[in-house]
Design a protein around this motif. Structure first.
Motif, PDB file in Angstrom:
ATOM      1  N   TYR A  41       0.823  -1.217   0.000  1.00 18.79           N
ATOM      2  CA  TYR A  41       0.000   0.000   0.000  1.00 18.79           C
ATOM      3  C   TYR A  41       0.856   1.267   0.000  1.00 18.79           C
ATOM      4  O   TYR A  41       0.325   2.359   0.010  1.00 18.79           O
ATOM      5  CB  TYR A  41      -0.917   0.032   1.225  1.00 18.79           C
ATOM      6  N   ARG A  42       2.160   1.098  -0.015  1.00 21.27           N
ATOM      7  CA  ARG A  42       3.077   2.232   0.131  1.00 21.27           C
ATOM      8  C   ARG A  42       2.817   3.335  -0.887  1.00 21.27           C
ATOM      9  O   ARG A  42       2.757   4.503  -0.549  1.00 21.27           O
ATOM     10  CB  ARG A  42       4.513   1.746   0.014  1.00 21.27           C
ATOM     11  N   LYS A  43       2.646   2.979  -2.141  1.00 23.94           N
ATOM     12  CA  LYS A  43       2.437   3.995  -3.175  1.00 23.94           C
ATOM     13  C   LYS A  43       0.964   4.139  -3.545  1.00 23.94           C
ATOM     14  O   LYS A  43       0.630   4.851  -4.480  1.00 23.94           O
ATOM     15  CB  LYS A  43       3.263   3.653  -4.403  1.00 23.94           C
ATOM     16  N   LYS A  44       0.095   3.475  -2.804  1.00 25.17           N
ATOM     17  CA  LYS A  44      -1.338   3.534  -3.099  1.00 25.17           C
ATOM     18  C   LYS A  44      -2.098   4.190  -1.951  1.00 25.17           C
ATOM     19  O   LYS A  44      -3.264   3.933  -1.745  1.00 25.17           O
ATOM     20  CB  LYS A  44      -1.877   2.116  -3.320  1.00 25.17           C
ATOM     21  N   ASP A  46      -3.298   7.081  -1.590  1.00 28.59           N
ATOM     22  CA  ASP A  46      -4.389   7.986  -1.940  1.00 28.59           C
ATOM     23  C   ASP A  46      -5.534   7.272  -2.660  1.00 28.59           C
ATOM     24  O   ASP A  46      -6.507   7.900  -3.059  1.00 28.59           O
ATOM     25  CB  ASP A  46      -3.876   9.142  -2.786  1.00 28.59           C
ATOM     26  N   ASP A  47      -5.425   5.960  -2.838  1.00 30.92           N
ATOM     27  CA  ASP A  47      -6.485   5.179  -3.479  1.00 30.92           C
ATOM     28  C   ASP A  47      -7.466   4.714  -2.407  1.00 30.92           C
ATOM     29  O   ASP A  47      -7.160   3.844  -1.591  1.00 30.92           O
ATOM     30  CB  ASP A  47      -5.872   3.986  -4.205  1.00 30.92           C
ATOM     31  N   GLU A  48      -8.649   5.302  -2.397  1.00 35.38           N
ATOM     32  CA  GLU A  48      -9.615   5.037  -1.337  1.00 35.38           C
ATOM     33  C   GLU A  48     -10.053   3.568  -1.296  1.00 35.38           C
ATOM     34  O   GLU A  48     -10.263   3.006  -0.225  1.00 35.38           O
ATOM     35  CB  GLU A  48     -10.841   5.941  -1.505  1.00 35.38           C
ATOM     36  N   GLU A  49     -10.163   2.938  -2.437  1.00 31.07           N
ATOM     37  CA  GLU A  49     -10.574   1.529  -2.469  1.00 31.07           C
ATOM     38  C   GLU A  49      -9.543   0.644  -1.764  1.00 31.07           C
ATOM     39  O   GLU A  49      -9.895  -0.234  -0.975  1.00 31.07           O
ATOM     40  CB  GLU A  49     -10.774   1.061  -3.903  1.00 31.07           C
ATOM     41  N   ASN A  50      -8.263   0.889  -2.032  1.00 31.85           N
ATOM     42  CA  ASN A  50      -7.210   0.108  -1.367  1.00 31.85           C
ATOM     43  C   ASN A  50      -7.184   0.375   0.131  1.00 31.85           C
ATOM     44  O   ASN A  50      -6.937  -0.533   0.921  1.00 31.85           O
ATOM     45  CB  ASN A  50      -5.841   0.423  -1.970  1.00 31.85           C
ATOM     46  N   LEU A  51      -7.429   1.613   0.523  1.00 33.19           N
ATOM     47  CA  LEU A  51      -7.456   1.928   1.950  1.00 33.19           C
ATOM     48  C   LEU A  51      -8.610   1.213   2.653  1.00 33.19           C
ATOM     49  O   LEU A  51      -8.458   0.762   3.782  1.00 33.19           O
ATOM     50  CB  LEU A  51      -7.542   3.435   2.159  1.00 33.19           C
ATOM     51  N   TRP A  52      -9.747   1.100   1.982  1.00 31.17           N
ATOM     52  CA  TRP A  52     -10.869   0.358   2.584  1.00 31.17           C
ATOM     53  C   TRP A  52     -10.565  -1.131   2.679  1.00 31.17           C
ATOM     54  O   TRP A  52     -10.968  -1.803   3.628  1.00 31.17           O
ATOM     55  CB  TRP A  52     -12.161   0.602   1.801  1.00 31.17           C
TER      56      TRP A  52
END
Length: 85
Positions: A41-44, A46-52
């Protein structure tokens, strides 16, 4: 909605002799779960789907730990006054 339908009310404290600021002894059960790898998730960030997805993984892990602690508390036969022995 910042809370995503979560609780935002702090717990009500209960001390000696009812609702007083004098704390009473309470037996606590603490557990540390396995480490959750967040390297992918280091470079992701700001991706809301990955954060969820990550949030749901953390929620599942915490739920398992809570269930484990509840089971342990049921089987814990040490009384309130026998906390250290």
């Amino acid at each position: 909605d910042l809370t995503h339908d979560g609780d935002f009310i702090p717990p009500i404290t209960k001390g000696l002799f009812g609702f007083t600021p004098i704390p009473k002894r309470v037996k606590l059960y603490i557990s540390f779960g396995d480490r959750i790898d967040t390297a992918h998730y280091r470079k992701k960030y700001d991706d809301e789907e990955n954060l969820w997805i990550l949030r749901n993984e953390v929620e599942l892990s915490m739920s398992k730990q809570i269930l484990h602690l509840l089971e342990f508390r049921k089987s814990d036969n040490k009384g309130f006054f026998n906390l250290f022995g």
